[in-house]
Design a protein around this motif. Structure first.
Motif, PDB file in Angstrom:
ATOM      1  N   LEU A 124       0.809  -1.221   0.000  1.00  0.00           N
ATOM      2  CA  LEU A 124       0.000   0.000   0.000  1.00  0.00           C
ATOM      3  C   LEU A 124       0.842   1.271   0.000  1.00  0.00           C
ATOM      4  O   LEU A 124       0.394   2.306  -0.501  1.00  0.00           O
ATOM      5  N   THR A 125       2.056   1.225   0.558  1.00  0.00           N
ATOM      6  CA  THR A 125       2.828   2.464   0.703  1.00  0.00           C
ATOM      7  C   THR A 125       3.881   2.674  -0.387  1.00  0.00           C
ATOM      8  O   THR A 125       4.258   3.813  -0.647  1.00  0.00           O
ATOM      9  N   ILE A 126       4.327   1.630  -1.045  1.00  0.00           N
ATOM     10  CA  ILE A 126       5.265   1.830  -2.162  1.00  0.00           C
ATOM     11  C   ILE A 126       4.605   2.584  -3.322  1.00  0.00           C
ATOM     12  O   ILE A 126       5.230   3.484  -3.894  1.00  0.00           O
ATOM     13  N   PRO A 127       3.345   2.286  -3.680  1.00  0.00           N
ATOM     14  CA  PRO A 127       2.708   3.118  -4.717  1.00  0.00           C
ATOM     15  C   PRO A 127       2.658   4.606  -4.334  1.00  0.00           C
ATOM     16  O   PRO A 127       2.836   5.475  -5.197  1.00  0.00           O
ATOM     17  N   GLN A 128       2.434   4.914  -3.048  1.00  0.00           N
ATOM     18  CA  GLN A 128       2.456   6.320  -2.599  1.00  0.00           C
ATOM     19  C   GLN A 128       3.838   6.936  -2.820  1.00  0.00           C
ATOM     20  O   GLN A 128       3.971   8.071  -3.280  1.00  0.00           O
ATOM     21  N   PHE A 129       4.862   6.182  -2.482  1.00  0.00           N
ATOM     22  CA  PHE A 129       6.243   6.643  -2.648  1.00  0.00           C
ATOM     23  C   PHE A 129       6.561   6.885  -4.120  1.00  0.00           C
ATOM     24  O   PHE A 129       7.160   7.918  -4.492  1.00  0.00           O
ATOM     25  N   LEU A 130       6.152   5.960  -4.986  1.00  0.00           N
ATOM     26  CA  LEU A 130       6.435   6.095  -6.416  1.00  0.00           C
ATOM     27  C   LEU A 130       5.723   7.312  -7.004  1.00  0.00           C
ATOM     28  O   LEU A 130       6.284   8.033  -7.842  1.00  0.00           O
ATOM     29  N   GLU A 131       4.506   7.574  -6.543  1.00  0.00           N
ATOM     30  CA  GLU A 131       3.770   8.757  -7.005  1.00  0.00           C
ATOM     31  C   GLU A 131       4.475  10.034  -6.565  1.00  0.00           C
ATOM     32  O   GLU A 131       4.596  11.001  -7.337  1.00  0.00           O
ATOM     33  N   ALA A 132       4.976  10.047  -5.332  1.00  0.00           N
ATOM     34  CA  ALA A 132       5.721  11.218  -4.835  1.00  0.00           C
ATOM     35  C   ALA A 132       6.980  11.452  -5.663  1.00  0.00           C
ATOM     36  O   ALA A 132       7.331  12.608  -5.967  1.00  0.00           O
ATOM     37  N   LEU A 133       7.683  10.359  -6.021  1.00  0.00           N
ATOM     38  CA  LEU A 133       8.872  10.501  -6.871  1.00  0.00           C
ATOM     39  C   LEU A 133       8.509  11.090  -8.220  1.00  0.00           C
ATOM     40  O   LEU A 133       9.205  11.982  -8.745  1.00  0.00           O
ATOM     41  N   ASN A 134       7.409  10.596  -8.788  1.00  0.00           N
ATOM     42  CA  ASN A 134       6.971  11.099 -10.103  1.00  0.00           C
ATOM     43  C   ASN A 134       6.647  12.587 -10.054  1.00  0.00           C
ATOM     44  O   ASN A 134       6.801  13.306 -11.046  1.00  0.00           O
ATOM     45  N   GLN A 135       6.185  13.040  -8.880  1.00  0.00           N
ATOM     46  CA  GLN A 135       5.840  14.456  -8.717  1.00  0.00           C
ATOM     47  C   GLN A 135       7.047  15.307  -8.318  1.00  0.00           C
ATOM     48  O   GLN A 135       6.909  16.508  -8.090  1.00  0.00           O
ATOM     49  N   GLY A 136       8.215  14.661  -8.216  1.00  0.00           N
ATOM     50  CA  GLY A 136       9.423  15.407  -7.904  1.00  0.00           C
ATOM     51  C   GLY A 136       9.625  15.733  -6.436  1.00  0.00           C
ATOM     52  O   GLY A 136      10.455  16.592  -6.097  1.00  0.00           O
ATOM     53  N   GLN A 137       8.901  15.064  -5.547  1.00  0.00           N
ATOM     54  CA  GLN A 137       9.060  15.341  -4.120  1.00  0.00           C
ATOM     55  C   GLN A 137      10.420  14.843  -3.626  1.00  0.00           C
ATOM     56  O   GLN A 137      10.838  13.730  -3.941  1.00  0.00           O
ATOM     57  N   GLU A 138      11.096  15.668  -2.845  1.00  0.00           N
ATOM     58  CA  GLU A 138      12.442  15.379  -2.366  1.00  0.00           C
ATOM     59  C   GLU A 138      12.449  14.550  -1.079  1.00  0.00           C
ATOM     60  O   GLU A 138      13.489  14.041  -0.677  1.00  0.00           O
ATOM     61  N   GLN A 139      11.291  14.449  -0.420  1.00  0.00           N
ATOM     62  CA  GLN A 139      11.208  13.672   0.815  1.00  0.00           C
ATOM     63  C   GLN A 139       9.747  13.348   1.091  1.00  0.00           C
ATOM     64  O   GLN A 139       8.850  13.895   0.445  1.00  0.00           O
ATOM     65  N   GLY A 140       9.512  12.473   2.055  1.00  0.00           N
ATOM     66  CA  GLY A 140       8.121  12.138   2.389  1.00  0.00           C
ATOM     67  C   GLY A 140       8.027  10.954   3.334  1.00  0.00           C
ATOM     68  O   GLY A 140       8.951  10.146   3.435  1.00  0.00           O
ATOM     69  N   ILE A 141       6.908  10.893   4.036  1.00  0.00           N
ATOM     70  CA  ILE A 141       6.602   9.766   4.917  1.00  0.00           C
ATOM     71  C   ILE A 141       5.308   9.146   4.412  1.00  0.00           C
ATOM     72  O   ILE A 141       4.286   9.845   4.265  1.00  0.00           O
ATOM     73  N   PHE A 142       5.332   7.875   4.135  1.00  0.00           N
ATOM     74  CA  PHE A 142       4.200   7.205   3.507  1.00  0.00           C
ATOM     75  C   PHE A 142       3.683   6.114   4.429  1.00  0.00           C
ATOM     76  O   PHE A 142       4.412   5.170   4.778  1.00  0.00           O
ATOM     77  N   ARG A 143       2.419   6.221   4.842  1.00  0.00           N
ATOM     78  CA  ARG A 143       1.813   5.305   5.800  1.00  0.00           C
ATOM     79  C   ARG A 143       0.442   4.872   5.308  1.00  0.00           C
ATOM     80  O   ARG A 143      -0.164   5.521   4.445  1.00  0.00           O
ATOM     81  N   SER A 144      -0.038   3.786   5.906  1.00  0.00           N
ATOM     82  CA  SER A 144      -1.390   3.327   5.605  1.00  0.00           C
ATOM     83  C   SER A 144      -1.988   2.687   6.846  1.00  0.00           C
ATOM     84  O   SER A 144      -1.374   1.812   7.457  1.00  0.00           O
ATOM     85  N   LEU A 145      -3.179   3.153   7.226  1.00  0.00           N
ATOM     86  CA  LEU A 145      -3.877   2.539   8.356  1.00  0.00           C
ATOM     87  C   LEU A 145      -4.510   1.204   7.957  1.00  0.00           C
ATOM     88  O   LEU A 145      -4.771   0.354   8.795  1.00  0.00           O
ATOM     89  N   GLU A 146      -4.759   1.036   6.671  1.00  0.00           N
ATOM     90  CA  GLU A 146      -5.356  -0.208   6.191  1.00  0.00           C
ATOM     91  C   GLU A 146      -4.293  -1.295   6.071  1.00  0.00           C
ATOM     92  O   GLU A 146      -3.101  -1.012   5.997  1.00  0.00           O
ATOM     93  N   LYS A 147      -4.749  -2.536   6.052  1.00  0.00           N
ATOM     94  CA  LYS A 147      -3.865  -3.676   5.839  1.00  0.00           C
ATOM     95  C   LYS A 147      -4.118  -4.214   4.430  1.00  0.00           C
ATOM     96  O   LYS A 147      -5.270  -4.371   4.016  1.00  0.00           O
TER      97      LYS A 147
END
Length: 527
Positions: A124-147
């Motif tokens: 669930l959190t790697i797709p969030q990270f990849l989207e942030a990279l695509n948007q050029g974000q230099e840092q970020g914390i990616f979490r998910s309450l769902e399993k």
């Protein structure tokens, strides 16, 4: 993107089997299943290099080549994990981290300079990270309450592994555990509703390992393999014909709760599928301590009888034991020793209670203001004093731990339990063999065991040959298992001295050399 995936080094520990690995010509017990699953979740057009530092170190060329460094770690890997983050930052590389340790204590990874924290479960959190990279974000914390639904989890990248360096291969069938043990961080990380893969999915992973040429033992790394008993039986019913069709290429070991002994059908299915061993969290024979720590599944039936039933079903028992529960009575270490002798468990993992971050125990002790500074106090290893103020003297607990470990792993005691456990294992009629060694490693291991224990160690030489001869006469099916356990003794006979040294350093004196009653309470533990 050029991504360098690195798995940090483990310190010498109970499970590192250092001398065993050395004499067997191996580098590590298990491959890092989490990070090779992460590799499978990354975009297919990325270039990936993988390095397990427990097998081989990455090169300067690897560091120069990469754009991004990805790290995964457990708490016990903390020192090397932080060193790698700092090195990457120093070399101007972006760093992404994940795994149980940063998920539990994210601030420590940030403090070392990590740019991206990919926490919780990667599906669930790697797709969030990849989207942030695509948007050029230099840092970020990616979490998910769902399993995540693990039926959607990808096939791990087993092809990235240097497979001949490991004692076993590994797959995962489920995540989560239905129980509520106060000290356990599995339920805080993965939840109390066990989620399982589809049987066809797990068989696909086994087929991939088979096609890659793996033959030998395989660890199903679930923290409680039988958490969802309906689904695990579905898997086993499909695994049994698969194993027969492929001429039994693997034997299996896993972790399970003690209530395994309550289900005859499950024991039978595991036996037929080729399970040769199981790790049980027994913790303590003291019923009051089990109640305190909410390990109620261990109080329903007599623990000694449960162990005997699992042995009779064809499985060797590994087990964990803990000292330091609240309200624990003096002599707990001796009672654990007596239990181990009664059950002949060869490799009892004796540890001192820790409160891992975000567990129910951690939260309770924090409210009671009994928790130590979690940053300065060492945690994550079996021979570390507790990270909280216990209800009985630290010196007493430390003395029972060191003496218990020393006596349990005295060579003649250890070899006797290995022998007795192997003879007590039943229901082997359908089994080709028990523990398997990787191809090409078995002869070297046997030769080394005979040299060290049959010739060099005069104090156990006669015992070794007498027991080996009896195994060959009475139960040759367990020969591999017996020799493997003997070989592991070389590790434990060194490790017990290390455990004693580590505890002595934390206390400031050797607990085996000082009477508990004559020493003031050492509440100021060296951090």
């Amino acid at each position: 993107m050029k991504a360098l995936l690195i798995y940090p080094r483990f310190p010498q520990s109970f499970w590192s089997y250092d001398r065993f690995m050395e004499i067997a010509g191996l580098k590590a017990v298990l491959p890092p299943l989490g990070i090779i699953t992460v590799a499978a979740l990354l975009p297919q057009d990325w270039e990936i290099r993988f390095c397990d530092r427990n097998v081989n170190l990455e090169t300067d060329a690897d560091w120069e080549w990469c754009d991004l460094v990805i790290l995964s770690a457990m708490l016990v890997q903390k020192p090397d994990f932080h060193a790698l983050i700092k090195k990457a930052v120093r070399l101007g590389k972006k760093v992404a981290v994940g795994g149980p340790y940063p998920t539990s204590v994210p601030q420590e990874a940030l403090d070392s300079g990590a740019h991206y924290l990919i926490l919780d479960e990667g599906e669930l959190t790697i797709p969030q990270f990849l989207e942030a990279l695509n948007q050029g974000q230099e840092q970020g914390i990616f979490r998910s309450l769902e399993k995540p639904d693990v039926t959607q989890s990808p096939m791990p990248r087993f092809d990235l592994l240097q497979r001949d360096a490991y004692l076993m291969m590994a797959i995962q069938f489920s995540r989560g555990c239905p129980f509520n043990c106060e000290f356990c961080d599995i339920i805080s990380l993965y939840g109390r509703k066990p989620r399982t893969k589809e049987p066809s999915q797990a068989l696909g992973e086994l087929q991939t390992l088979y096609d890659l040429g793996w033959r030998g033992s395989l660890f199903i790394v679930d923290d409680n393999f039988i958490g969802n008993q309906r689904n695990v039986k579905r898997f086993l019913r499909e695994l049994i014909p698969w194993m027969k069709q492929h001429d039994y290429p693997f034997t299996f070991i896993t972790e399970a709760s003690v209530n395994l002994a309550e289900d005859d059908e499950l024991l039978q299915l595991m036996n037929e599928a080729g399970f040769y061993a199981v790790f049980l969290g027994i913790e303590t024979p003291d019923q009051d301590s089990l109640q305190v720590t909410q390990k109620l599944q261990n109080t329903r039936n007599p623990l000694i009888e449960a162990c005997r039933k699992i042995n009779n079903a064809g499985m060797l028992i590994y087990a964990g034991f803990i000292l330091g529960f609240d309200g624990e009575r003096a002599g707990a270490g001796e009672r654990i020793q007596a239990f181990v002798e009664q059950t002949s468990i060869p490799q009892p993992m004796l540890g001192i209670l820790q409160a891992p971050p975000n567990t129910a125990l951690w939260t309770r002790l924090q409210k009671e203001q009994r928790l130590f500074d979690d940053i300065s106090h060492p945690t994550g290893d079996q021979n570390t004093l507790m990270n909280f103020i216990p209800t009985r003297p630290v010196a007493e607990i430390a003395k029972e731990y060191v003496e218990g470990f020393w006596i349990l792993y005295e060579p003649t005691n250890y070899l006797r339990r290995c022998f007795q456990q192997c003879l007590s294992i039943g229901s082997l009629e359908r089994r080709k063999q028990t523990m398997q060694f990787p191809l090409g490693k078995g002869l070297q291991l046997v030769a080394q065991v005979i040299w060290h224990q049959g010739l060099r160690r005069t104090e156990i030489r006669l015992q070794f040959w007498q027991q080996l001869w009896t195994i060959l006469r009475k139960k040759p099916q367990v020969l591999n298992m017996y020799l493997g356990l003997c070989a592991a003794g070389e590790h434990f006979w060194e490790y017990r001295a290390l455990a004693r040294k580590r505890i002595s350093e934390q206390l400031g004196y050797d607990p085996m050399q000082v009477s508990v009653l004559s020493k003031p309470e050492p509440m100021l533990i060296k951090s």
